[in-house]
Design a protein around this motif. Structure first.
Motif, PDB file in Angstrom:
ATOM      1  N   ALA A  12       0.841  -1.194   0.000  1.00  0.00           N
ATOM      2  CA  ALA A  12       0.000   0.000   0.000  1.00  0.00           C
ATOM      3  C   ALA A  12       0.876   1.244   0.000  1.00  0.00           C
ATOM      4  O   ALA A  12       2.012   1.223   0.467  1.00  0.00           O
ATOM      5  CB  ALA A  12      -0.916  -0.012   1.231  1.00  0.00           C
ATOM      6  N   PRO A  13       0.364   2.364  -0.555  1.00  0.00           N
ATOM      7  CA  PRO A  13       1.159   3.599  -0.551  1.00  0.00           C
ATOM      8  C   PRO A  13       1.513   4.030   0.877  1.00  0.00           C
ATOM      9  O   PRO A  13       0.768   3.756   1.822  1.00  0.00           O
ATOM     10  CB  PRO A  13       0.222   4.619  -1.213  1.00  0.00           C
TER      11      PRO A  13
ATOM     12  N   GLN B  76      -1.589   8.406   1.330  1.00  0.00           N
ATOM     13  CA  GLN B  76      -2.689   8.520   0.375  1.00  0.00           C
ATOM     14  C   GLN B  76      -3.598   9.661   0.822  1.00  0.00           C
ATOM     15  O   GLN B  76      -4.080   9.680   1.956  1.00  0.00           O
ATOM     16  CB  GLN B  76      -3.482   7.217   0.286  1.00  0.00           C
TER      17      GLN B  76
ATOM     18  N   ARG C 176      -6.962  12.065  -0.297  1.00  0.00           N
ATOM     19  CA  ARG C 176      -8.127  12.142  -1.181  1.00  0.00           C
ATOM     20  C   ARG C 176      -8.956  13.372  -0.835  1.00  0.00           C
ATOM     21  O   ARG C 176      -9.434  13.507   0.299  1.00  0.00           O
ATOM     22  CB  ARG C 176      -9.016  10.900  -1.044  1.00  0.00           C
TER      23      ARG C 176
ATOM     24  N   SER D  55      -5.599  15.478  -4.122  1.00  0.00           N
ATOM     25  CA  SER D  55      -5.512  14.019  -4.060  1.00  0.00           C
ATOM     26  C   SER D  55      -4.141  13.599  -4.588  1.00  0.00           C
ATOM     27  O   SER D  55      -3.681  14.123  -5.616  1.00  0.00           O
ATOM     28  CB  SER D  55      -6.615  13.354  -4.887  1.00  0.00           C
TER      29      SER D  55
ATOM     30  N   THR E 206      -0.727  10.295  -4.032  1.00  0.00           N
ATOM     31  CA  THR E 206      -0.166   9.146  -3.320  1.00  0.00           C
ATOM     32  C   THR E 206       1.349   9.291  -3.278  1.00  0.00           C
ATOM     33  O   THR E 206       1.961   9.900  -4.164  1.00  0.00           O
ATOM     34  CB  THR E 206      -0.516   7.812  -4.008  1.00  0.00           C
TER      35      THR E 206
ATOM     36  N   PRO F 206       4.488   6.627  -2.906  1.00  0.00           N
ATOM     37  CA  PRO F 206       4.847   5.207  -2.825  1.00  0.00           C
ATOM     38  C   PRO F 206       5.892   4.939  -1.759  1.00  0.00           C
ATOM     39  O   PRO F 206       6.673   5.826  -1.396  1.00  0.00           O
ATOM     40  CB  PRO F 206       5.382   4.896  -4.224  1.00  0.00           C
TER      41      PRO F 206
ATOM     42  N   GLN G 270      -4.321   9.443   4.773  1.00  0.00           N
ATOM     43  CA  GLN G 270      -3.825   8.208   5.377  1.00  0.00           C
ATOM     44  C   GLN G 270      -2.303   8.186   5.312  1.00  0.00           C
ATOM     45  O   GLN G 270      -1.710   8.518   4.284  1.00  0.00           O
ATOM     46  CB  GLN G 270      -4.365   6.994   4.612  1.00  0.00           C
TER      47      GLN G 270
ATOM     48  N   GLU H 251       1.762  14.958 -10.816  1.00  0.00           N
ATOM     49  CA  GLU H 251       2.237  13.856  -9.971  1.00  0.00           C
ATOM     50  C   GLU H 251       2.892  12.859 -10.916  1.00  0.00           C
ATOM     51  O   GLU H 251       2.210  12.105 -11.612  1.00  0.00           O
ATOM     52  CB  GLU H 251       1.053  13.226  -9.229  1.00  0.00           C
TER      53      GLU H 251
END
Length: 242
Positions: A6-7, A10, A12, A28, A30, A32, A66, A213
């Motif tokens: 999972a990133p 994250q 949003r 929004s 992410t 990594p 998150q 991004e």
């Protein structure tokens, strides 16, 4: 516990408002894991506000943030996320070693971790110096050591190279690369576009919006510019035209 795939971060629909002014507009993105992500843009574009939102110290109006699979600011993240602010966060009446040892005690790290963190930022010869005896660049490095001693999975650095000489900047980016190679995720902000060359991925911001991004190579291909500063300017022009 989050899944390793999972990133690391994250975000949003993040909106932040201060008084009547909207600082972040439905962002929004992410980040990594195990990478260096550069957060680049001019001063005042919202970089620090975004970082504070990821750390969990910023009041947000709406959206979801998150970090390592948990809500930003969750108590379980305190030992897993490191944050280095623009202003050095050290005690001026303590030595370099005492400052780092204090944070080590908070995170349950031992003496070896203290010495490792001090050595990593190149301050072994200054370990006994008090905070008020250090230069601005040295204070920045002590702040970084205080974050590194926690051995965080996610390290967020707000303009860590501002005001540093070119040699020290090169040394710090080398250290960042070594951390990423060992599995640490780094989110590093800067308003100096030549630092984008050191990053695996780029988040380009302007006036509270994320314009792009991508990787440096993807940005070059999209804009047709090899120089990343000119690529950023081209991106702004493209956005204005559209």
């Amino acid at each position: 516990m989050s899944q390793p795939s999972a990133p690391a971060v994250q975000v949003r629909g993040l909106t932040v408002r201060r008084g009547k002014r909207q600082v972040l507009h439905q962002i929004s993105l992410t980040v990594p894991r195990g990478s260096i992500t550069g957060l680049l843009g001019p001063s005042g574009c919202g970089k620090t506000t975004l970082m504070r939102s990821i750390v969990g110290t910023q009041i947000v109006e709406s959206g979801d943030v998150q970090a390592l699979g948990l809500p930003a600011g969750a108590p379980a993240l305190r030992r897993r996320v490191g944050y280095v602010t623009q202003s050095p966060s050290i005690y001026s009446d303590l030595s370099v070693r005492e400052n780092v040892a204090y944070y080590a005690a908070l995170y349950g790290r031992d003496r070896d971790a203290v010495e490792t963190a001090i050595t990593a930022v190149g301050l072994g010869a200054h370990a006994q110096q008090r905070g008020d005896e250090l230069s601005g660049g040295q204070k920045t490095r002590v702040s970084l050591a205080c974050a590194l001693v926690a051995q965080p999975e996610l390290l967020i650095l707000d303009e860590p190279t501002v005001g540093l000489d070119p040699v020290l900047r090169v040394d710090l980016w080398k250290q960042f690369r070594e951390l990423a190679a060992a599995g640490t995720t780094l989110l590093v902000s800067s308003h100096v576009m030549d630092e984008a060359e050191h990053c695996d991925r780029l988040l380009l911001m302007r006036e509270g919006h994320v314009l792009s991004e991508s990787t440096p190579d993807e940005l070059r291909e999209r804009t047709g510019e090899q120089n990343l500063e000119r690529a950023f300017l081209a991106l702004i022009t493209m956005g204005t035209a559209s």
